[in-house]
Design an enzyme around this catalytic site. Structure first.
Site, PDB file in Angstrom:
ATOM      1  CD  GLU A  97     110.027  14.840  21.252  1.00  0.00           C
ATOM      2  OE1 GLU A  97     110.039  13.997  20.341  1.00  0.00           O
ATOM      3  OE2 GLU A  97     110.326  16.037  21.076  1.00  0.00           O
ATOM      4  CG  ASP A  98     112.849  11.490  20.101  1.00  0.00           C
ATOM      5  OD1 ASP A  98     112.526  12.580  20.620  1.00  0.00           O
ATOM      6  OD2 ASP A  98     113.675  11.415  19.168  1.00  0.00           O
ATOM      7  CG  ASP A 101     119.177  17.225  25.431  1.00  0.00           C
ATOM      8  OD1 ASP A 101     119.614  17.226  26.584  1.00  0.00           O
ATOM      9  OD2 ASP A 101     119.917  17.413  24.445  1.00  0.00           O
ATOM     10  CG  PHE A 150     123.943  11.634  21.023  1.00  0.00           C
ATOM     11  CD1 PHE A 150     123.240  12.833  20.993  1.00  0.00           C
ATOM     12  CD2 PHE A 150     123.796  10.756  19.967  1.00  0.00           C
ATOM     13  CE1 PHE A 150     122.418  13.148  19.914  1.00  0.00           C
ATOM     14  CE2 PHE A 150     122.981  11.067  18.895  1.00  0.00           C
ATOM     15  CZ  PHE A 150     122.296  12.264  18.869  1.00  0.00           C
ATOM     16  NE  ARG A 163     115.523   8.840  12.031  1.00  0.00           N
ATOM     17  CZ  ARG A 163     115.471   9.912  12.815  1.00  0.00           C
ATOM     18  NH1 ARG A 163     115.033   9.800  14.051  1.00  0.00           N
ATOM     19  NH2 ARG A 163     115.841  11.089  12.369  1.00  0.00           N
TER      20      ARG A 163
HETATM   21  P1  IMP Z   1     115.471  19.310  23.082  1.00  0.00           P
HETATM   22  O1  IMP Z   1     114.744  20.358  22.305  1.00  0.00           O
HETATM   23  O2  IMP Z   1     116.856  19.751  23.454  1.00  0.00           O
HETATM   24  O3  IMP Z   1     114.692  18.785  24.267  1.00  0.00           O
HETATM   25  O4  IMP Z   1     115.761  18.124  22.103  1.00  0.00           O
HETATM   26  C1  IMP Z   1     114.801  17.243  21.724  1.00  0.00           C
HETATM   27  C2  IMP Z   1     115.144  16.559  20.421  1.00  0.00           C
HETATM   28  O5  IMP Z   1     116.559  16.423  20.218  1.00  0.00           O
HETATM   29  C3  IMP Z   1     114.609  15.154  20.461  1.00  0.00           C
HETATM   30  O6  IMP Z   1     113.302  15.108  19.956  1.00  0.00           O
HETATM   31  C4  IMP Z   1     115.598  14.383  19.623  1.00  0.00           C
HETATM   32  O7  IMP Z   1     115.196  14.394  18.286  1.00  0.00           O
HETATM   33  C5  IMP Z   1     116.902  15.133  19.769  1.00  0.00           C
HETATM   34  N1  IMP Z   1     117.796  14.511  20.777  1.00  0.00           N
HETATM   35  C6  IMP Z   1     118.113  14.962  22.002  1.00  0.00           C
HETATM   36  N2  IMP Z   1     118.973  14.142  22.646  1.00  0.00           N
HETATM   37  C7  IMP Z   1     119.194  13.115  21.781  1.00  0.00           C
HETATM   38  C8  IMP Z   1     119.976  11.912  21.873  1.00  0.00           C
HETATM   39  O8  IMP Z   1     120.655  11.591  22.866  1.00  0.00           O
HETATM   40  N3  IMP Z   1     119.931  11.108  20.785  1.00  0.00           N
HETATM   41  C9  IMP Z   1     119.218  11.380  19.662  1.00  0.00           C
HETATM   42  N4  IMP Z   1     118.463  12.487  19.545  1.00  0.00           N
HETATM   43  C10 IMP Z   1     118.457  13.351  20.589  1.00  0.00           C
END
Ligand code: IMP
Length: 174
Positions: A97-98, A101, A150, A163
């Site tokens: 995963e990237d 959050d 962010f 990206r």
């Molecule tokens: P989560 O479900 O809130 O954990 O969010 C995960 C997804 O939100 C990641 O796979 C990203 O695609 C996107 N995301 C969360 N924070 C960021 C950020 O700071 N920059 C870009 N994408 C983000």
């Protein structure tokens, strides 16, 4: 465009950290094959670099999930746009995963993949923002923990842009 990303982690720092994670994964799964599930779109750059640092047989799968739309805050709803095509039953699955959050994306994905009965399932993530975590998520291989800001670049986007940046940056509106 009016944005000037500030560098948070430069190319060399990321490269060195990914090499460390690759060595750790190679050690942990010694003698086994792994199925790497790359979570599109954000993880594609990290995943491409990580698999080159893993000295083991790998089968690569892609899955596409989205939760943000074009915003910078999670919508809380996770949509599956594309599924893996191969079987994972009885396999060692490593999800790549990237960023974690709120953790809702990965929690939803883990629930989905576990129902297909892999032998083991672990998570590698480029980034982790612990402040917003709402789900029960353990990251087995984490490159960097960051504050609640962010970030873009190295696969991560803002409204599908940035990206391609070779570093991880923070957006500051000029
Ligand atoms: P989560 O479900 O809130 O954990 O969010 C995960 C997804 O939100 C990641 O796979 C990203 O695609 C996107 N995301 C969360 N924070 C960021 C950020 O700071 N920059 C870009 N994408 C983000």
């Amino acid at each position: 465009m009016d944005y000037h990303p500030e560098v948070l982690f430069d190319e060399l720092t990321i490269k060195n950290r990914i090499a460390e994670l690759g060595a750790q994964i190679t050690h942990d799964y010694a003698g086994q094959e792994i199925v790497v599930v790359c979570v599109l779109k954000g993880a594609f750059v990290f995943c491409a670099d990580l698999i080159k640092e893993i000295n083991l047989p790998i089968r690569l799968e892609f899955i596409s999930l989205s939760s943000y739309g074009d915003k910078t805050a999670s919508s809380g709803e996770v949509k599956k746009n594309l599924d893996i095509t191969g079987k994972i039953r009885g396999e060692n699955v490593l999800v790549v995963e990237d960023i974690v959050d709120t953790g809702l994306t990965i929690e939803t994905l883990f629930r989905d993949l576990s129902s297909r009965e892999p032998r083991t399932m672990k998570l590698a993530s480029l980034l982790f923002k612990p402040e917003k975590l709402k789900a029960d998520v353990d990251i087995d291989y984490l490159a960097f923990e960051i504050e609640d800001q962010f970030v873009i670049g190295f696969g991560l986007d803002y409204a599908q842009r940035y990206r391609e940046l070779p570093y991880i940056g923070v957006l500051n509106q000029a």
